[in-house]
Scaffold this motif. Structure first.
Motif, PDB file in Angstrom:
ATOM      1  N   LEU A   1      -7.089   6.285  15.401  1.00  0.00           N
ATOM      2  CA  LEU A   1      -6.934   5.850  14.018  1.00  0.00           C
ATOM      3  C   LEU A   1      -5.462   5.942  13.612  1.00  0.00           C
ATOM      4  N   MET A   2      -4.945   4.889  13.014  1.00  0.00           N
ATOM      5  CA  MET A   2      -3.548   4.835  12.617  1.00  0.00           C
ATOM      6  C   MET A   2      -3.407   5.008  11.107  1.00  0.00           C
ATOM      7  N   PRO A   3      -2.216   5.438  10.640  1.00  0.00           N
ATOM      8  CA  PRO A   3      -2.021   5.589   9.193  1.00  0.00           C
ATOM      9  C   PRO A   3      -2.372   4.341   8.388  1.00  0.00           C
ATOM     10  N   ALA A   4      -2.026   3.159   8.912  1.00  0.00           N
ATOM     11  CA  ALA A   4      -2.323   1.925   8.188  1.00  0.00           C
ATOM     12  C   ALA A   4      -3.823   1.702   8.026  1.00  0.00           C
ATOM     13  N   ASP A   5      -4.621   2.259   8.947  1.00  0.00           N
ATOM     14  CA  ASP A   5      -6.070   2.115   8.832  1.00  0.00           C
ATOM     15  C   ASP A   5      -6.610   2.866   7.620  1.00  0.00           C
ATOM     16  N   ILE A   6      -5.866   3.853   7.150  1.00  0.00           N
ATOM     17  CA  ILE A   6      -6.269   4.649   5.989  1.00  0.00           C
ATOM     18  C   ILE A   6      -5.593   4.146   4.720  1.00  0.00           C
ATOM     19  N   LEU A   7      -4.270   3.987   4.792  1.00  0.00           N
ATOM     20  CA  LEU A   7      -3.488   3.681   3.598  1.00  0.00           C
ATOM     21  C   LEU A   7      -3.542   2.207   3.219  1.00  0.00           C
ATOM     22  N   GLY A   8      -3.609   1.330   4.207  1.00  0.00           N
ATOM     23  CA  GLY A   8      -3.500  -0.098   3.963  1.00  0.00           C
ATOM     24  C   GLY A   8      -2.207  -0.633   4.562  1.00  0.00           C
ATOM     25  N   SER A   9      -1.993  -1.910   4.478  1.00  0.00           N
ATOM     26  CA  SER A   9      -0.807  -2.524   5.082  1.00  0.00           C
ATOM     27  C   SER A   9      -0.444  -3.798   4.325  1.00  0.00           C
ATOM     28  N   GLU A  10       0.744  -4.276   4.610  1.00  0.00           N
ATOM     29  CA  GLU A  10       1.193  -5.529   4.004  1.00  0.00           C
ATOM     30  C   GLU A  10       0.917  -6.690   4.960  1.00  0.00           C
ATOM     31  N   ILE A  11       0.422  -7.764   4.400  1.00  0.00           N
ATOM     32  CA  ILE A  11       0.157  -8.948   5.207  1.00  0.00           C
ATOM     33  C   ILE A  11       1.021 -10.101   4.682  1.00  0.00           C
ATOM     34  N   LEU A  12       1.419 -10.961   5.582  1.00  0.00           N
ATOM     35  CA  LEU A  12       2.255 -12.098   5.221  1.00  0.00           C
ATOM     36  C   LEU A  12       1.369 -13.283   4.849  1.00  0.00           C
ATOM     37  N   GLU A  13       1.581 -13.793   3.632  1.00  0.00           N
ATOM     38  CA  GLU A  13       0.795 -14.921   3.160  1.00  0.00           C
ATOM     39  C   GLU A  13       1.710 -16.095   2.809  1.00  0.00           C
TER      40      GLU A  13
ATOM     41  N   GLY B   1       4.372 -23.497   0.063  1.00  0.00           N
ATOM     42  CA  GLY B   1       5.017 -23.245   1.348  1.00  0.00           C
ATOM     43  C   GLY B   1       5.839 -21.987   1.411  1.00  0.00           C
ATOM     44  N   LYS B   2       5.935 -21.264   0.301  1.00  0.00           N
ATOM     45  CA  LYS B   2       6.714 -20.023   0.302  1.00  0.00           C
ATOM     46  C   LYS B   2       5.878 -18.889   0.880  1.00  0.00           C
ATOM     47  N   ARG B   3       6.569 -18.026   1.589  1.00  0.00           N
ATOM     48  CA  ARG B   3       5.893 -16.879   2.205  1.00  0.00           C
ATOM     49  C   ARG B   3       6.222 -15.594   1.441  1.00  0.00           C
ATOM     50  N   HIS B   4       5.246 -14.749   1.344  1.00  0.00           N
ATOM     51  CA  HIS B   4       5.461 -13.469   0.670  1.00  0.00           C
ATOM     52  C   HIS B   4       4.497 -12.439   1.264  1.00  0.00           C
ATOM     53  N   PHE B   5       4.834 -11.169   1.058  1.00  0.00           N
ATOM     54  CA  PHE B   5       3.979 -10.088   1.536  1.00  0.00           C
ATOM     55  C   PHE B   5       3.028  -9.651   0.415  1.00  0.00           C
ATOM     56  N   ARG B   6       1.819  -9.400   0.791  1.00  0.00           N
ATOM     57  CA  ARG B   6       0.828  -8.874  -0.152  1.00  0.00           C
ATOM     58  C   ARG B   6       0.235  -7.598   0.404  1.00  0.00           C
ATOM     59  N   PHE B   7       0.143  -6.557  -0.454  1.00  0.00           N
ATOM     60  CA  PHE B   7      -0.392  -5.278  -0.015  1.00  0.00           C
ATOM     61  C   PHE B   7      -1.913  -5.326  -0.001  1.00  0.00           C
ATOM     62  N   LEU B   8      -2.478  -4.979   1.137  1.00  0.00           N
ATOM     63  CA  LEU B   8      -3.928  -4.924   1.291  1.00  0.00           C
ATOM     64  C   LEU B   8      -4.347  -3.453   1.313  1.00  0.00           C
ATOM     65  N   PRO B   9      -4.938  -2.945   0.226  1.00  0.00           N
ATOM     66  CA  PRO B   9      -5.252  -1.503   0.142  1.00  0.00           C
ATOM     67  C   PRO B   9      -6.232  -1.059   1.216  1.00  0.00           C
ATOM     68  N   GLY B  10      -6.025   0.155   1.713  1.00  0.00           N
ATOM     69  CA  GLY B  10      -6.929   0.748   2.681  1.00  0.00           C
ATOM     70  C   GLY B  10      -8.042   1.530   2.004  1.00  0.00           C
ATOM     71  N   PRO B  11      -8.908   2.140   2.776  1.00  0.00           N
ATOM     72  CA  PRO B  11     -10.061   2.860   2.205  1.00  0.00           C
ATOM     73  C   PRO B  11      -9.690   4.075   1.377  1.00  0.00           C
ATOM     74  N   VAL B  12      -8.423   4.538   1.462  1.00  0.00           N
ATOM     75  CA  VAL B  12      -8.033   5.691   0.661  1.00  0.00           C
ATOM     76  C   VAL B  12      -8.048   5.356  -0.834  1.00  0.00           C
ATOM     77  N   PHE B  13      -8.045   4.082  -1.162  1.00  0.00           N
ATOM     78  CA  PHE B  13      -8.037   3.674  -2.570  1.00  0.00           C
ATOM     79  C   PHE B  13      -9.465   3.694  -3.132  1.00  0.00           C
ATOM     80  N   CYS B  14      -9.937   4.893  -3.400  1.00  0.00           N
ATOM     81  CA  CYS B  14     -11.229   5.123  -4.022  1.00  0.00           C
ATOM     82  C   CYS B  14     -11.120   6.443  -4.775  1.00  0.00           C
ATOM     83  N   ARG B  15     -12.173   6.834  -5.429  1.00  0.00           N
ATOM     84  CA  ARG B  15     -12.111   8.088  -6.190  1.00  0.00           C
ATOM     85  C   ARG B  15     -12.673   9.274  -5.423  1.00  0.00           C
TER      86      ARG B  15
END
Length: 332
Positions: free
Chosen positions: A87-99, A104-118
Motif C-alpha cells: 500500500l502506497m501513501p497515494a492509495d490513502i491520501l489521494g493523488s493528482e490526475i492530469l485532465e 484542449g487545456k490540460r490541468h491537474f485535478r486532485f482525486l481524494p483518497g479514502p482518508v477523506f471521511c469522518r
C-alpha cells in the motif's frame, strides 16, 4: 488549567441532554455488538474526546463490525482501508490526475483518497510500510494532508479507528512510538464470554440480522466534543493524573519496578489523553465531572501503548498490565 467552579445550570442541562443521547447511541450499538460494553464505552469516549483509537485483538472478534456499527450509530461517514505491505501513501491520501478540458487545456485535478471521511477504519494498520504509516500520521495529527505541495483539509470531525492483530507478526511493520502516541486509547478486544458468544451465534446465523440505527450526526458530535472540554476537572483528579504519569516514568518514579523495568514512559500527551478521556467517560456515565475512579479505569487504555518493559523485566515475568494497575491504584 484546573476548573474548580461549580457547573452552571446551562452546562448541567446540556450535559443531561447529552447523556440521554449517548445512552441511545450505546443501545443502538448494543443491538449488533454483544458482550463488549466496556470496549464500546472506550471507543465512544475516544470519539467524544476528539481522538483516535487502536483496537487490538485476534481475528474474528468483531473489530471491523464494531467500527462499522459505531459509524452507523454516530452518523459518521466511514471508509475502510485494508493495509498491506504494498500500500502506497497515494492509495490513502489521494493523488493528482492530469485532465484535458474541452478547449484542449490540460490541468491537474486532485482525486481524494479514502482518508477523506469522518471515521476511517485502518484495518491491520501494522501491515503497512513505514512510509505509508507516516502519511497517515500527518492526517491523524494535523487534520489535513499535503499532496504535490497543496494542503487539503479533512472533514470534521475526523477519527481513525485502527485494528491490529497481535498474534501474526510475520510481514508486519511495528508502529513507531511517535504514531502509537497519536492514538488516544488502545482498546484490547477479548474473546467473548459464554453468554455473549451464545447471543452472537443466535443473532448472526438466522434469516435476519439486527442493524444499528443512526442516533447522532457530525454536527452533534462536534457539539459533544466541545461539551467534554468544558466539563470541570477537580484538583484531586488532576493530581491523580500527574501522580500516575510521573510514577510511570523510569527517571522520575519512586517505584522500583518502574525504575528497573521500564524502558520508556509516557509523555505529556498521555496526560492530555487522560484528561479528555476521563471527562468523556464521566459524561457517558451521566456525571458532570470525572473522578479518580475514571483515572484508574482509563490508565491501561491510555498508558499501555505509551510504555515499554525492558527485556529483563519481561524475562522475570512482569507484565505491563499488572504494573499499570499497581500504579493506577496508588495514584487514585
Amino acid at each position: 488549567m484546573t476548573e474548580t467552579n461549580e457547573p452552571g445550570a446551562e452546562l448541567i442541562a446540556e450535559a443531561d441532554a447529552a447523556t440521554e443521547r449517548l445512552k441511545a447511541v450505546k443501545e443502538s450499538i448494543g443491538r449488533v455488538i454483544f458482550g463488549l460494553e466496556d470496549e464500546i464505552e472506550l471507543c465512544l469516549a475516544a470519539v467524544l474526546a476528539g481522538g483516535h483509537t487502536l483496537l487490538v485483538g485476534a481475528p474474528g472478534l468483531a473489530k471491523t463490525r464494531l467500527v462499522q456499527t459505531i459509524a452507523t450509530a454516530t452518523g459518521l461517514d466511514t471508509k475502510r482501508i485494508q493495509f498491506t505491505p504494498d500500500l502506497m501513501p497515494a492509495d490513502i491520501l489521494g493523488s493528482e490526475i492530469l485532465e484535458e478540458s474541452d478547449d484542449g487545456k490540460r490541468h491537474f485535478r486532485f482525486l481524494p483518497g479514502p482518508v477523506f471521511c469522518r471515521l476511517l477504519m485502518a484495518d491491520e494498520i501494522n501491515r503497512a510500510s513505514p512510509r505509508t504509516q507516516a502519511a497517515l500520521l500527518q492526517a491523524m495529527q494535523e487534520g489535513h494532508v499535503t499532496v504535490a505541495g497543496e494542503r487539503h483539509d479533512l472533514p470534521k470531525p475526523f477519527h481513525v479507528l485502527a485494528t491490529q492483530n497481535p498474534i501474526e507478526q510475520e510481514g508486519t511493520y511495528p508502529l513507531p512510538e511517535a504514531q502509537l502516541d497519536r492514538f488516544l486509547l488502545r482498546v484490547d478486544i477479548p474473546y467473548p464470554k459464554r453468554e455473549a458468544e451464545r447471543a452472537v451465534l443466535l443473532a448472526t446465523t438466522g434469516a435476519e440480522q439486527a442493524e444499528a440505527i443512526e442516533v447522532l450526526n457530525p454536527d452533534e458530535i462536534l457539539k459533544l466534543q466541545s461539551l467534554v472540554r468544558r466539563l470541570p476537572v477537580g484538583e484531586r483528579v488532576l493530581d491523580a493524573i500527574l501522580d500516575l504519569l510521573r510514577s510511570a516514568r523510569p527517571d522520575e518514579s519512586d517505584v522500583p519496578a518502574v525504575r528497573d523495568g521500564v524502558s520508556w514512559g509516557p509523555g505529556p500527551r498521555a496526560g492530555q489523553a487522560l484528561m479528555l478521556a476521563c471527562r468523556a467517560r464521566a459524561l457517558l456515565r451521566g456525571r458532570l465531572a470525572p473522578s479518580t475512579e475514571d483515572v484508574a479505569a482509563l490508565a491501561e487504555p491510555v498508558l499501555k501503548h505509551r510504555m515499554a518493559l525492558s527485556f529483563a523485566a519481561r524475562a522475570d515475568g512482569h507484565t505491563l498490565e499488572g504494573l499499570i494497575k499497581t500504579l493506577a491504584d496508588q495514584a487514585a
